[in-house]
Design a protein around this motif. Structure first.
Motif, PDB file in Angstrom:
ATOM      1  N   SER A  84      38.385   1.755 -25.034  1.00 47.96           N
ATOM      2  CA  SER A  84      36.689   2.659 -24.412  1.00 47.96           C
ATOM      3  C   SER A  84      36.392   2.108 -22.680  1.00 47.96           C
ATOM      4  O   SER A  84      35.122   1.763 -22.506  1.00 47.96           O
ATOM      5  CB  SER A  84      35.720   2.433 -24.835  1.00 47.96           C
ATOM      6  OG  SER A  84      35.283   0.849 -25.024  1.00 47.96           O
ATOM      7  N   PHE A  85      37.200   1.027 -21.942  1.00 46.65           N
ATOM      8  CA  PHE A  85      36.453   0.487 -20.940  1.00 46.65           C
ATOM      9  C   PHE A  85      36.642   1.096 -19.795  1.00 46.65           C
ATOM     10  O   PHE A  85      38.039   1.450 -19.722  1.00 46.65           O
ATOM     11  CB  PHE A  85      38.158  -0.524 -20.642  1.00 46.65           C
ATOM     12  CG  PHE A  85      37.180  -2.074 -20.443  1.00 46.65           C
ATOM     13  CD1 PHE A  85      36.716  -2.952 -21.688  1.00 46.65           C
ATOM     14  CD2 PHE A  85      37.455  -2.776 -19.037  1.00 46.65           C
ATOM     15  CE1 PHE A  85      36.204  -4.120 -21.539  1.00 46.65           C
ATOM     16  CE2 PHE A  85      37.031  -4.212 -19.539  1.00 46.65           C
ATOM     17  CZ  PHE A  85      36.033  -5.016 -20.084  1.00 46.65           C
ATOM     18  N   ASP A  86      35.765   1.709 -19.456  1.00 43.73           N
ATOM     19  CA  ASP A  86      35.075   2.029 -18.405  1.00 43.73           C
ATOM     20  C   ASP A  86      35.691   1.541 -16.905  1.00 43.73           C
ATOM     21  O   ASP A  86      35.712  -0.011 -17.172  1.00 43.73           O
ATOM     22  CB  ASP A  86      34.437   3.107 -18.669  1.00 43.73           C
ATOM     23  CG  ASP A  86      32.765   2.714 -18.427  1.00 43.73           C
ATOM     24  OD1 ASP A  86      32.867   1.378 -17.901  1.00 43.73           O
ATOM     25  OD2 ASP A  86      31.955   2.830 -18.429  1.00 43.73           O
ATOM     26  N   PRO A 188      43.486   5.876 -21.971  1.00 42.16           N
ATOM     27  CA  PRO A 188      42.486   6.773 -22.219  1.00 42.16           C
ATOM     28  C   PRO A 188      41.392   6.505 -21.231  1.00 42.16           C
ATOM     29  O   PRO A 188      40.980   7.721 -21.046  1.00 42.16           O
ATOM     30  CB  PRO A 188      41.921   6.937 -23.599  1.00 42.16           C
ATOM     31  CG  PRO A 188      41.651   5.451 -24.396  1.00 42.16           C
ATOM     32  CD  PRO A 188      43.111   4.319 -23.727  1.00 42.16           C
ATOM     33  N   VAL A 189      40.748   5.751 -20.341  1.00 49.39           N
ATOM     34  CA  VAL A 189      39.736   6.242 -19.568  1.00 49.39           C
ATOM     35  C   VAL A 189      40.566   5.492 -18.110  1.00 49.39           C
ATOM     36  O   VAL A 189      39.743   6.555 -17.895  1.00 49.39           O
ATOM     37  CB  VAL A 189      38.840   5.141 -19.984  1.00 49.39           C
ATOM     38  CG1 VAL A 189      37.145   5.622 -18.967  1.00 49.39           C
ATOM     39  CG2 VAL A 189      37.853   5.415 -21.375  1.00 49.39           C
ATOM     40  N   LEU A 190      40.815   4.853 -18.127  1.00 49.21           N
ATOM     41  CA  LEU A 190      41.168   4.423 -16.501  1.00 49.21           C
ATOM     42  C   LEU A 190      42.406   4.701 -16.194  1.00 49.21           C
ATOM     43  O   LEU A 190      42.380   5.001 -15.505  1.00 49.21           O
ATOM     44  CB  LEU A 190      41.604   2.990 -16.783  1.00 49.21           C
ATOM     45  CG  LEU A 190      40.169   2.104 -16.714  1.00 49.21           C
ATOM     46  CD1 LEU A 190      40.834   0.137 -17.653  1.00 49.21           C
ATOM     47  CD2 LEU A 190      38.922   2.093 -16.332  1.00 49.21           C
ATOM     48  N   ASN A 191      42.988   5.492 -16.846  1.00 44.95           N
ATOM     49  CA  ASN A 191      44.568   6.338 -16.133  1.00 44.95           C
ATOM     50  C   ASN A 191      44.394   7.470 -15.463  1.00 44.95           C
ATOM     51  O   ASN A 191      44.385   8.614 -16.125  1.00 44.95           O
ATOM     52  CB  ASN A 191      45.494   6.166 -17.398  1.00 44.95           C
ATOM     53  CG  ASN A 191      46.649   6.979 -17.051  1.00 44.95           C
ATOM     54  OD1 ASN A 191      46.740   7.235 -16.056  1.00 44.95           O
ATOM     55  ND2 ASN A 191      47.205   7.938 -18.289  1.00 44.95           N
ATOM     56  N   LYS A 192      43.216   7.290 -14.663  1.00 47.02           N
ATOM     57  CA  LYS A 192      42.212   8.538 -13.797  1.00 47.02           C
ATOM     58  C   LYS A 192      43.076   8.092 -12.695  1.00 47.02           C
ATOM     59  O   LYS A 192      42.864   6.948 -11.978  1.00 47.02           O
ATOM     60  CB  LYS A 192      41.269   8.728 -14.069  1.00 47.02           C
ATOM     61  CG  LYS A 192      40.743   8.693 -15.683  1.00 47.02           C
ATOM     62  CD  LYS A 192      40.979  10.208 -16.193  1.00 47.02           C
ATOM     63  CE  LYS A 192      40.248  11.139 -17.164  1.00 47.02           C
ATOM     64  NZ  LYS A 192      40.751   9.676 -18.643  1.00 47.02           N
ATOM     65  N   THR A 193      43.093   9.603 -11.872  1.00 47.18           N
ATOM     66  CA  THR A 193      42.757   9.257 -10.165  1.00 47.18           C
ATOM     67  C   THR A 193      41.599   8.465  -9.923  1.00 47.18           C
ATOM     68  O   THR A 193      42.170   7.993  -8.561  1.00 47.18           O
ATOM     69  CB  THR A 193      42.491  10.777  -9.939  1.00 47.18           C
ATOM     70  OG1 THR A 193      43.884  11.731 -10.246  1.00 47.18           O
ATOM     71  CG2 THR A 193      42.650  11.121  -8.425  1.00 47.18           C
TER      72      THR A 193
END
Length: 467
Positions: A84-86, A188-193
């Motif tokens: 859940s680390f954002d 699930p959270v950090l693997n983002k643009t």
């Protein structure tokens, strides 16, 4: 009781680190000039040990003196970041060394000594005290304000740029060290643009910020892995320069083995180098096993057979892990080379591998990568061999299992997603060869281990005129 000096299974501490001076010199030189670097290497090759040495101030001083004294290093193991680390949580964690290092000086009157106070800023409690940073004429007020702004804006990229720009203007450098970077590709959270793009922007635009990442995958592969979330923009990792860690140079491998003193003779050294291919983890493991057998008084062929069997057991997970990091094309190259090498031990049962061996000539990039990783070495114009004898033992058991549980070898190739890389004829040849090998191998790895131990000992006897 003398404690075994060989360490495997955990990262080395700075005082245990075997010198990779050239690689460290180049990396530190890049950090002095604020350039981002990616440390690439196979599993257990020593990436985390290398980073431990990098993070040690006294170790850095030995190479670059005081050139990085005005630097703040923040180490993150990406595998330890919760699901859940954002981004706000990530940057709050990353910036803890900065808030500690810049214990903010609150001055009601310039130059006057003031007692320690605390300022609550959102969720951040920053201690206000005099520190050694005064020696560098640091004015912490702009940094404090920039941090508070960044925190109150959930550590958005724009406000982080402001923070690191202010830091750079005062002559400081923040170095973010991200170990096990591959783990972020499935977060699930950090693997983002937004996350990767932010890192790229900070590393390329801010004079007070740079990065070192450690990964099993090349920059090319990291760019491929993130292409789905970035189909049109510049690759996220094109601001990094790739540094590859391979096997230990022979001089440093010898330094490591020499720790055993008189316990290890020439045959012990040959066992260690041949089974490990100078891979740090395998070398330390093989040396530790021989050390213990020396303590137990085991000698002769039995010594090397026991050591090989134990090394084979200890390295199972390592080789399975390594196999999973290779691309499909790299797996094809390794499959052909390993089976061809085992085939060379078959005597009268030899299978004609010339066609398949020649076919890997088209995989020059994969051959180069595997060579740099220390997995293979060239033995002729178009011939290669595996450098780590222990890998062949793992592979022998793999071949035995494949041909026992699968109707055809090509079914296994399909499961490994390699079927599209082989022609139908090649698949049939591989299948026939694997079944032939199964008959020869008998007990799998144990057969190769017995032959290896006997060959090693008989070679020593011949060398002294007793064979």
């Amino acid at each position: 009781m003398e404690i075994c000096p060989f360490v495997y299974g955990r990262a080395l501490r700075p005082e245990e680190f075997i010198d990779r001076h050239e690689e460290m010199r180049r990396l530190l030189g890049r950090l002095v000039t604020g350039q981002a670097t990616a440390l690439i290497g196979q599993p257990h090759i020593g990436k985390t040990s290398f980073l431990n040495y990098l993070l040690d101030k006294s170790s850095r001083h030995k190479i670059v003196g005081d050139k990085l004294d005005l630097s703040i290093f923040s180490y993150i193991d990406s595998q330890m970041l919760g699901q859940s680390f954002d981004q706000p949580a990530f940057w709050k964690h990353v910036l803890k060394p900065l808030t500690r290092r810049f214990a903010i000086l609150h001055k009601q009157n310039q130059g006057a000594e003031k007692p320690v106070r605390r300022i609550e800023a959102g969720s951040a409690a920053l201690a206000l005290k005099r520190s050694s940073d005064d020696e560098h004429n640091l004015d912490p007020t702009p940094i404090f304000k920039a941090y508070i702004t960044a925190e109150s804006n959930q550590f958005g990229t724009f406000t982080l740029e402001q923070l690191f720009t202010v830091l750079g203007q005062q002559g400081w450098l923040f170095v973010l060290v991200l170990d096990e970077f591959d783990a972020l590709l499935t977060h699930p959270v950090l693997n983002k643009t937004e996350f990767y793009g932010g890192l790229r922007s900070l590393a390329s635009r801010c004079s007070g910020f740079t990065m070192v990442i450690a990964s099993r995958h090349s920059l090319e592969r990291l760019n491929q892995e993130t292409q789905a979330i970035n189909p049109h923009g510049s690759p996220y990792f094109n601001v990094f320069t790739e540094f590859r860690l391979g096997p230990l140079p022979e001089i440093h491998a010898n330094t490591m083995i020499n720790v055993a003193g008189e316990r290890f003779g020439s045959l012990d050294r040959k066992f260690i180098t041949r089974t490990s291919g100078l891979h740090p983890y395998l070398l330390q493991t093989a040396a530790a096993i021989l050390w213990e057998l020396h303590e137990e008084g085991t000698k002769g062929v039995e010594r090397y057979q026991c050591a090989a069997e134990e090394l084979s057991r200890q390295s199972q997970a390592h080789f399975a892990d390594t196999w999973n990091t290779w691309t499909m094309a790299e797996r094809k190259v390794i499959t052909i080379i390993a089976m061809s090498q085992i085939n060379g031990m078959l005597g009268e049962r030899q299978f004609d591998w010339r066609k398949l061996a020649e076919s890997i000539g088209d995989y020059s990039a994969e051959l180069r990568t595997l060579k740099e990783a220390g997995i293979i070495v060239k033995t002729g114009d178009a011939s290669w061999k595996i450098t780590q004898e222990a890998f062949l033992w793992w592979w022998a058991d793999k071949v035995r299992t494949i041909t026992r549980d699968a109707a055809d070898f090509d079914q296994w190739l399909c499961a490994q997603e390699m079927d599209g890389l082989f022609t139908k004829e090649e698949c049939q040849e591989m299948n026939d060869a694997a079944k032939k090998m199964r008959d020869f191998l008998g007990k799998g790895a144990s057969t190769l281990i017995e032959n290896f131990a006997k060959g090693l000992s008989s070679g020593a006897l011949k060398a002294i005129g007793m064979g």
